[in-house]
Scaffold this motif. Structure first.
Motif, short mmCIF file in Angstrom:
data_model
loop_
_atom_site.label_atom_id
_atom_site.label_comp_id
_atom_site.label_asym_id
_atom_site.label_seq_id
_atom_site.Cartn_x
_atom_site.Cartn_y
_atom_site.Cartn_z
N THR A 154 45.73 64.58 27.93
CA THR A 154 46.86 63.92 27.24
C THR A 154 47.60 65.16 26.49
O THR A 154 48.43 64.87 25.39
CB THR A 154 46.05 63.19 25.90
OG1 THR A 154 45.33 64.22 25.25
CG2 THR A 154 45.39 61.99 26.58
N HIS A 161 49.01 59.88 16.54
CA HIS A 161 49.51 59.02 15.53
C HIS A 161 48.54 58.89 14.60
O HIS A 161 47.32 58.50 14.88
CB HIS A 161 50.22 57.74 16.14
CG HIS A 161 51.45 57.92 16.97
ND1 HIS A 161 52.70 58.00 16.58
CD2 HIS A 161 51.46 58.38 18.26
CE1 HIS A 161 53.73 57.98 17.29
NE2 HIS A 161 53.04 58.42 18.45
N ARG A 193 55.34 57.52 29.43
CA ARG A 193 54.72 57.74 28.18
C ARG A 193 53.62 56.59 28.52
O ARG A 193 53.79 55.20 28.68
CB ARG A 193 55.40 57.50 27.01
CG ARG A 193 56.62 58.45 26.81
CD ARG A 193 56.37 59.78 26.46
NE ARG A 193 55.62 60.02 25.14
CZ ARG A 193 55.39 61.16 24.82
NH1 ARG A 193 54.80 62.10 25.42
NH2 ARG A 193 55.05 61.31 23.45
N LYS A 195 49.65 55.48 26.10
CA LYS A 195 49.26 55.69 24.80
C LYS A 195 47.70 55.43 24.91
O LYS A 195 47.33 54.68 25.73
CB LYS A 195 49.55 54.87 23.73
CG LYS A 195 48.99 54.48 22.51
CD LYS A 195 48.38 53.11 22.59
CE LYS A 195 47.16 53.28 21.45
NZ LYS A 195 46.42 51.98 21.36
N ILE A 265 54.85 53.89 18.40
CA ILE A 265 54.52 54.24 19.86
C ILE A 265 54.78 53.17 20.64
O ILE A 265 54.95 52.13 20.42
CB ILE A 265 53.07 53.92 19.75
CG1 ILE A 265 52.16 54.84 18.71
CG2 ILE A 265 52.10 54.08 21.17
CD1 ILE A 265 50.59 54.75 18.61
N THR A 266 55.48 53.98 21.68
CA THR A 266 56.25 52.99 22.82
C THR A 266 55.42 53.10 24.11
O THR A 266 55.39 52.17 24.87
CB THR A 266 57.73 53.74 23.08
OG1 THR A 266 57.51 55.18 23.24
CG2 THR A 266 58.43 53.63 21.99
N GLY A 267 54.62 53.95 24.18
CA GLY A 267 53.68 54.05 25.28
C GLY A 267 52.67 52.72 25.40
O GLY A 267 52.27 52.43 24.27
N GLY A 269 49.23 51.20 25.92
CA GLY A 269 47.78 51.46 25.76
C GLY A 269 47.11 50.41 26.78
O GLY A 269 47.50 49.67 27.33
N GLU A 340 49.98 59.66 22.29
CA GLU A 340 50.91 59.21 23.05
C GLU A 340 51.20 60.40 23.80
O GLU A 340 51.11 61.42 23.54
CB GLU A 340 52.22 58.82 22.50
CG GLU A 340 52.63 57.62 22.49
CD GLU A 340 54.02 57.26 22.24
OE1 GLU A 340 54.72 56.57 22.88
OE2 GLU A 340 54.43 57.86 21.03
N TYR A 341 51.19 60.36 25.35
CA TYR A 341 51.38 61.46 26.36
C TYR A 341 52.23 61.13 27.25
O TYR A 341 52.38 59.87 27.74
CB TYR A 341 49.93 61.92 26.58
CG TYR A 341 49.10 60.78 27.26
CD1 TYR A 341 48.38 60.00 26.37
CD2 TYR A 341 48.93 60.85 28.41
CE1 TYR A 341 47.70 58.81 26.95
CE2 TYR A 341 48.27 59.73 29.20
CZ TYR A 341 47.31 58.80 28.32
OH TYR A 341 46.98 57.97 28.86
#
Lengths: 607, 424
Positions: A154, A161, A193, A195, A265-267, A269, A340-341
């Protein structure tokens, strides 16, 4: 100082360690580059190895003489065979490991490879010619390499966050690999991205264990790796508790300070491992969610509450925890957070996990959009073996989805891509009855030895167990020539007492290792089904292996732009693979088939 | 190694000549056994075709094309037989007795030709035209399904099976993780209920009856007048008639439409002990026909063999002087006595065998898939191992998918090449 290696592996997590070790076993000179050598082999999230589908992968890695299985045994403080009451094909071995011991065992395992060096440095970028990777530039100098494996977890463009606070980092207290992340985008790789998250760690001394249901380690002795013989560490209990309506009220009241629900957070999960705020939001009608309280080691008071990963602000975490039975007085040692990565769309990879169009670059682990230590380890094995093969001019090593979960995973990733962190499920395996955790060596051992990636002790162990397997099978087969005995045995296979029945009716098996006898019994139990699946598969294959490598999808009439894009991304090797891509219709396949037949014949690459 | 496949490649019998094609690695072995000795490549030779016991099936032409320069790219044989249904049926049975030998799936010869690179550019383009043929096929299938209740039923079953499968899969992959309850008993119960529901659909009449006719078998002891009666009913001399017992040695089939309903009459060898070998084979076949018959016309004085729809006749009523026993219908091929009553009986029974107006019938293919789905659901209900249960549910779903033409990957090539007629 410039150094030359066959393979450079970036990252010392589960993917990086297996990649480096596999490359070293294949005879390559390997450098493992990590920002913090003392974090090699760290378990970033739950202190457990294995599980359903995941335990299968650990056994497969182990059949290739990998690290994870034996390390898990050496650090195990709790064994649990999941699905024990269900069919043996889906039984998932899982252990909880002492976090500190596990990492120490992994570091020791790496140290045992004479051609493997650890380089503590940060990678700035990759050096390359127009279409070929030649090495990595690090804070400690230039490392030349025939192949590079990135297993950065990651850390690529990592952002942590916690509530509405966001900081850059790969894990709490560890900085992100920002430059390398930027470099990969510059290389033109399809980066997006994702998460993931982790729960708060609790102070075990503040948990009221007495009022909770306890779960003991399995009393029956088994091991992740058949090669583990060290005596078990002291075994600990886990406890089970659950969230309740009061917990959910606290969480609901705090969704406005959740980075997930406030849009920070946009990625995407993982659907299969959602945060507790996700669970509460999506399954509003549930009055509780189970939590396993898992001690993180023998010498630590840290407890991992499995099932409540969260990125709510630390104060809220404490509030909702204290509504839970047994946790009324709980103290948090380290708050949960989300990360997030960057990941690379794995459809940009071939089945060696090599980036297509950029020779010598391999990717493994979370960078490919997966979640889980085991998934990472499996990919590390694939990338490490193939990076070494590439650097040393040897044949590529391929994993077939009919033979291994690793093959299923690689095929799914490179063909389908991911829309959320990819986790292994047994439902993903078309050949589930054959892909058992208990027969991983029978499935993969010969291939591993033939590939030259297995050291002598493991090779001898594989030979020994193969011989034992054969002898056991022969003894049972012989006994089954007698029809009444065959009937009794067959009847027993599907029942709990099969081993006793076999031992009494086939005395020759008494001297054999119990796990081998159990494996042979499972072979016999599932044989008719496996045969049937094979026959079905065989009937469907004609024409399906028509190679598609010369086909330009854009020139085929009748394909939608979306289909052309998907086919280009996935670059299916043959028609059969094309058919597995989502959204590719029979009509589209007809058109592709006709085009492929028309395409000028090119010499086929050696398989 | 692929299976060796065979099929009737010419039109449906009866016809002047029937061509049976055999393609695959075992073709040479099969030809040597059936046609007695090795074949001459690319030259027609007259052969006696025999079954495994050496009994003659027919005499006809053998054509032998050694692979790979053949239509399919494999060893390929053509057997030109006399085009009677019985001869063809017997040949197909004999061929299916060879190891790794099976009847070809629809379009499979073409598929092999394609797989082995035997189709050229023009043919490949023609294949492209299949796109529309495939759509037409789907349209027709969809229409037929939408018309009847079957399509809706299958969709309901499919959804129900998916729901069950999802439950089982969840219990397998997440059972130990969260509180995923899996109630094996409920799942078994629902699976059993679905198997029962599918069973009722299987009771639907066969579409082959509509297309090929209702199978009516005339049977009885030798010389009972079966062939004469057949000729009288059908109004033509289909069967050879002679006063000698045992004249009809094989099954003679005559398709006839009577008042808009198709019947397929079969005249069989007279049932008796003894006789020569050919006659005995004919008698065996006659017994087989009786078992498969929709309707049985029994011309013997001894009680008829057990069959659910039998009309016991009193034949040659014009020349017999003994009284007509109760429960038997007096008929005479010479005078036509009793024939209207016989025909009325045929129609009455036919009504029960054919779909009601606007009702549906199921084809052999549909029956096979429904049977597979039903069997799989039965397994799902009876298996205690959740993994095997999941496997059974997957089998059931795939069978229904094939039935409705929803093609996932597995059905892809089959659905593609299935547009061709069988054996082409």
């Amino acid at each position: 100082m410039d150094q030359a290696y066959d393979v450079v592996v970036i990252g010392g997590g589960h993917a990086g360690c297996e990649a480096a070790a596999a490359a070293a076993r294949s005879g390559a000179r390997v450098a493992l580059v990590t920002m913090q050598a003392d974090r090699i082999g760290a378990m970033s999230c739950n202190p457990a190895i294995g599980g359903i589908g995941k335990g299968h992968i650990v056994r497969e890695v182990d059949a290739w003489d990998g690290i994870m299985g034996r390390a898990a045994d050496a650090a195990a403080i709790h064994y649990r065979m999941l699905n024990r009451s269900k069919g043996v094909a889906v039984q998932g071995p899982r252990v909880q490991a002492d976090r500190v011991r596990y990492a120490a065992v992994v570091r020791a395992a790496l140290a045992a490879y004479p051609t493997l060096s650890i380089v503590e440095a940060e990678v700035d970028d990759l050096t390359r010619t127009a279409d070929r990777i030649t090495g990595v530039r690090t804070s400690a100098g230039l490392l030349h390499a025939g192949a590079v494996v990135i297993a950065a977890g990651t850390f690529l463009g990592g952002i942590l966050h916690s509530g509405l606070t966001a900081t850059t980092g790969g894990r709490v207290g560890e900085r992100a690999a920002t430059r390398l992340g930027r470099h990969l985008r510059d290389l033109g790789l399809p980066v997006a991205r994702l998460k993931t998250g982790t729960p708060p760690r609790l102070d075990g001394r503040t948990i009221d264990w007495a009022r909770l249901d306890r779960q003991a380690s399995d009393t029956e002795v088994w091991t992740m790796s058949p090669d583990s013989s060290t005596p078990r560490l002291p075994q600990i209990h886990c406890a089970v508790t659950r969230t309740n309506l009061a917990t959910h009220d606290v969480i609901r009241g705090a969704l406005d300070v959740s980075p997930l629900f406030s849009g920070r957070i946009t990625g995407s999960g993982p659907r299969y491992c959602p945060s507790i705020e996700d669970k509460v939001f999506r399954f509003g009608d549930r009055d509780g969610h189970q939590i396993f309280l898992e001690p993180e080691g023998l010498d630590t008071r840290a407890v991992y509450p499995n099932g409540i990963s969260t990125s709510l602000p630390p104060a809220i975490q404490q509030d909702f925890l204290r509504t839970i039975a047994g946790l009324e007085q709980v103290a948090i040692l380290e708050a949960g957070y989300a990360v997030e990565y960057d990941y690379v769309d794995p459809r940009a990879l071939d089945t060696r996990l090599a980036v297509t169009g950029l020779t010598g670059l391999f990717l493994a682990g979370q960078i490919n959009g997966t979640t889980g230590y085991e998934e990472a380890a499996g990919q590390g094995l694939v990338a490490g073996l193939n990076a070494a093969a590439h650097a040393r001019g040897r044949d590529a090593v391929s994993f077939d989805r009919a033979d291994s979960y690793i093959g299923v995973m690689v095929d799914d990733l490179t063909l389908q891509g991911v829309t959320e962190p990819y986790r292994m499920l047994t439902a993903r395996a078309d050949n589930r009855l054959h892909l058992r955790a208990d027969n991983a060596e029978a499935r993969l051992g010969e291939q591993a030895v033939a590939a030259g990636a297995v050291r002598a002790p493991k090779r001898q162990a594989l030979d020994r167990r193969r011989a034992a397997h054969r002898a056991t099978r022969a003894a049972i087969d012989t006994a089954m020539l007698h029809p009444p005995t065959a009937a009794t045995l067959r009847q027993s296979f599907s029942e709990g007492h099969a081993r006793d029945t076999v031992n009494s009716l086939v005395p020759a098996t008494q001297a054999q290792d119990a796990t081998i006898v159990t494996e042979v019994i499972a072979d016999l139990l599932y044989a008719p089904y496996v045969e049937r699946q094979r026959a079905d598969a065989k009937r469907l294959l004609g024409g399906a292996n028509l190679p598609l490598d010369t086909v330009d999808y854009a020139t085929i009439g009748g394909l939608s732009a979306e289909m052309v894009e998907r086919l280009r991304m996935a670059a299916p090797a043959d028609l059969q693979a094309a058919a597995r891509i989502r959204g590719i219709t029979p009509a589209a396949l007809t058109a592709i088939l006709v085009q492929a037949r028309r395409a000028p014949t090119t010499p086929r690459r050696a398989a | 190694m692929p299976d060796t496949i065979f099929a009737l490649s010419s039109g449906a019998p009866p016809a002047g000549i029937a061509v049976v094609r055999i393609s695959g690695p075992s073709a040479a072995t099969v030809v040597r056994a059936v046609a007695g000795g090795p074949a001459v490549p690319r030259r027609a030779t007259l052969r006696t075709f025999r079954d495994a016991q050496g009994a003659t099936i027919d005499r006809g032409l053998l054509l032998w094309f050694p692979g790979p320069s053949t239509a399919t790219g494999e060893d390929l044989a053509e057997l030109h037989l006399h085009g009677g249904r019985a001869v063809v049926a017997r040949m197909l049975v004999v061929l299916s007795g060879f190891p790794d030998c099976r009847i070809a799936a629809p379009g499979e010869f073409t598929r092999r030709a394609f797989a082995n690179g035997r189709l050229d550019l023009l043919e490949a383009e023609a294949l492209g035209d299949l796109l529309s043929a495939e759509t037409e096929q789907q349209r027709r299938t969809a229409l037929a399904m939408a018309d009847g209740t079957l399509g809706r039923q299958v969709d309901d079953w499919r959804r129900a099976i998916l729901r069950l499968a999802a439950q089982v899969e969840a219990s397998l992959d997440f059972g130990d993780e969260d509180d995923v309850a899996s109630d094996t008993a409920t799942i078994a119960q629902q699976a059993a209920a679905l198997a029962d529901a599918i069973a009722t659909a299987l009771a639907a009449p066969a579409v082959e009856r509509v297309r090929d006719g209702i199978a009516v078998v005339l049977a009885g002891p030798p010389n009972a007048g079966k062939s004469s009666l057949l000729n009288r009913i059908t109004g033509r001399d289909a069967a050879i008639v002679s006063p000698a017992a045992g004249t009809t040695r094989d099954v003679v089939e005559v398709p006839v439409a009577i008042d808009g309903t198709a019947f397929l009459f079969s005249d069989t060898a007279g049932l008796r002990d003894g006789g020569d070998m050919v006659e005995r084979i004919g008698i065996d076949r006659a017994r087989g026909r009786i078992a498969d018959a929709d309707l049985l016309l029994w011309l013997g004085d001894d009680p008829p063999p057990p069959h659910p729809r039998t009309l016991w006749l009193f034949p040659r009523a014009d020349i017999r002087t003994d009284p007509v026993p109760d429960g038997r219908l007096a008929v005479s091929s010479a005078t036509g006595r009793g024939l209207p009553a016989l025909i009325a009986w045929l129609h009455e029974e036919a009504a029960g065998l054919l779909p009601a107006p606007a009702g549906h019938a199921i084809s052999r293919r549909q029956r096979a898939e429904l049977t597979e789905a039903q069997g799989a659901m039965r397994d799902a209900a009876n298996l205690h191992d959740a993994v095997l249960q999941a496997e059974a549910l997957r089998r059931a779903r795939l069978a229904l998918d094939r039935l409705t033409g929803r093609s996932g990957f597995e059905e892809l090539l089959d659905s593609l090449f299935g547009q061709f007629c069988l054996g082409k």
